[in-house]
Motif scaffolding. Structure first.
Motif, mmCIF file in Angstrom:
data_model
loop_
_atom_site.group_PDB
_atom_site.id
_atom_site.type_symbol
_atom_site.label_atom_id
_atom_site.label_comp_id
_atom_site.label_asym_id
_atom_site.label_seq_id
_atom_site.Cartn_x
_atom_site.Cartn_y
_atom_site.Cartn_z
ATOM 1 N N TYR A 1 0.828 -1.195 0.000
ATOM 2 C CA TYR A 1 0.000 0.000 0.000
ATOM 3 C C TYR A 1 0.870 1.255 0.000
ATOM 4 C CZ TYR A 1 -4.294 -2.603 1.084
ATOM 5 O OH TYR A 1 -5.378 -3.429 1.034
ATOM 6 N N TYR B 1 0.490 5.799 -0.331
ATOM 7 C CA TYR B 1 -0.448 6.909 -0.154
ATOM 8 C C TYR B 1 0.244 8.225 -0.483
ATOM 9 C CZ TYR B 1 -2.363 3.319 3.016
ATOM 10 O OH TYR B 1 -2.839 2.150 3.566
ATOM 11 N N TYR C 1 -0.393 12.254 0.659
ATOM 12 C CA TYR C 1 -1.116 13.203 1.490
ATOM 13 C C TYR C 1 -0.598 14.616 1.199
ATOM 14 C CZ TYR C 1 -2.320 9.243 4.610
ATOM 15 O OH TYR C 1 -2.795 8.065 5.151
ATOM 16 N N LEU D 1 -3.107 16.363 7.850
ATOM 17 C CA LEU D 1 -2.804 15.779 6.539
ATOM 18 C C LEU D 1 -4.096 15.245 5.939
ATOM 19 C CD1 LEU D 1 0.001 15.569 8.138
ATOM 20 C CD2 LEU D 1 0.543 13.798 6.467
ATOM 21 N N LEU E 1 -5.702 12.920 2.594
ATOM 22 C CA LEU E 1 -5.335 11.925 1.594
ATOM 23 C C LEU E 1 -5.745 12.371 0.195
ATOM 24 C CD1 LEU E 1 -4.220 9.023 1.178
ATOM 25 C CD2 LEU E 1 -6.592 8.230 1.379
ATOM 26 N N TYR F 1 -4.403 6.963 -3.296
ATOM 27 C CA TYR F 1 -3.712 5.842 -2.696
ATOM 28 C C TYR F 1 -3.667 4.674 -3.680
ATOM 29 C CZ TYR F 1 -8.354 3.835 -1.767
ATOM 30 O OH TYR F 1 -9.621 3.330 -1.889
ATOM 31 N N GLU G 1 -9.525 11.809 -0.349
ATOM 32 C CA GLU G 1 -10.480 12.871 -0.040
ATOM 33 C C GLU G 1 -10.356 14.109 -0.912
ATOM 34 O OE1 GLU G 1 -10.370 14.175 4.161
ATOM 35 O OE2 GLU G 1 -8.385 13.262 4.229
ATOM 36 N N PHE H 1 3.356 14.630 1.346
ATOM 37 C CA PHE H 1 3.982 13.474 1.979
ATOM 38 C C PHE H 1 3.496 12.192 1.331
ATOM 39 C CE2 PHE H 1 6.314 15.267 5.424
ATOM 40 C CZ PHE H 1 5.651 16.422 5.776
ATOM 41 N N PRO I 1 -3.362 -3.000 5.539
ATOM 42 C CA PRO I 1 -3.752 -2.532 6.875
ATOM 43 C C PRO I 1 -4.458 -3.589 7.690
ATOM 44 C CG PRO I 1 -5.039 -1.440 5.169
ATOM 45 C CD PRO I 1 -4.009 -2.246 4.481
ATOM 46 N N GLN J 1 1.873 3.214 9.101
ATOM 47 C CA GLN J 1 2.297 3.803 7.833
ATOM 48 C C GLN J 1 3.633 4.497 8.050
ATOM 49 O OE1 GLN J 1 -0.643 6.203 5.787
ATOM 50 N NE2 GLN J 1 -2.252 4.700 6.178
ATOM 51 N N PHE K 1 6.328 7.266 6.648
ATOM 52 C CA PHE K 1 6.269 8.490 5.862
ATOM 53 C C PHE K 1 7.626 8.886 5.313
ATOM 54 C CE2 PHE K 1 2.021 10.279 6.325
ATOM 55 C CZ PHE K 1 1.480 9.437 7.281
#
Lengths: 114, 114
Positions: free
Chosen positions: A31, A33, A35, A43, A45, A48, A59, A90, A97, A103, A105
């Motif tokens: 996975y 992502y 952000y 932060l 999202l 992803y 979002e 980021f 998950p 997660q 970064f």
């Protein structure tokens, strides 16, 4: 073991220009992502990916595109930059998950659009 | 949807003072809860986590307890140091999230003076 790396670290764009941010991870995570971090908003999202060749909207996806051609890389593209996209970006990665799965970064990319 | 609310900042303390940063949440199902820390110029690092009610996460002298009855996950440290100066983010992964999206609070800036 570098973890999650991002390039570039800083970038200044003019309105309407395009650019690609690169995220790379060496932890074999499925996975990944993207952000964005804005003052007073935490932060949020953007997009992803749950595996190589797959991406999905988060979002705040408008104005961004992504690609995951290789498992270790996740690219974020801005086709026509706008001042509202001035932010710190980021990248993060994780195993699928489960309960409390962490997660990891990257150090971030500071983008300014003038 | 899921949301996280952190106490307003910034917080300024003297070295060896007691720290509390409040965090409350709204989420579906049974979320996992996290505190991340961001040191100046760096990305986010996981500080601690808790995955079920009444769990206590702890790390580097920081603690937080998952309180389902009050939907809270307050961060505490008995004696802060100058090196704890950073931005602290409360976050959750909701029980109804299949792709591990982190929902963040707005962040609290902590400054510790000698």
């Amino acid at each position: 073991n570098a973890g999650v790396t991002q390039t570039p670290k800083f970038r200044v764009l003019k309105t309407g220009q395009s650019m690609t941010l690169l995220c790379a991870q060496d932890m074999n995570h499925e996975y990944m992502y993207w952000y964005r971090q804005d003052p007073g908003m935490g932060l949020r999202l953007i997009h992803y990916s749950v595996g190589e060749g797959t991406t999905a909207k988060g979002e705040v996806p408008d104005g961004y595109n992504v690609s995951r051609l290789k498992k270790q890389n996740f690219l974020l593209g801005l086709e026509s930059a706008a001042p509202s996209q001035t932010s710190v970006y980021f990248c993060a990665s994780s195993y699928p998950p489960g309960q409390g799965r962490e997660q990891y970064f990257g150090p971030g990319t500071r983008l300014t659009v003038t | 949807g899921d949301s996280v609310t952190q106490m307003e900042g910034p917080v300024t303390l003297s070295e060896e003072a007691f720290l509390t940063i409040n965090c409350t949440y709204t989420a579906t199902g049974y979320p996992s809860l996290f505190w991340y820390v961001q040191y100046p110029g760096e990305g986010l690092q996981l500080l601690l986590k808790a995955t079920k009610a009444d769990d206590k996460g702890s790390n580097k002298g920081f603690e937080a307890t998952y309180r389902k009855e009050t939907t809270s996950f307050h961060l505490e440290k008995g004696s802060v140091q100058v090196s704890d100066s950073a931005v602290y983010f409360c976050a959750l992964i909701g029980g109804g999230t299949s792709y591990g999206k982190l929902t963040f609070g707005q962040g609290t800036i902590l400054t510790v003076h000698p």
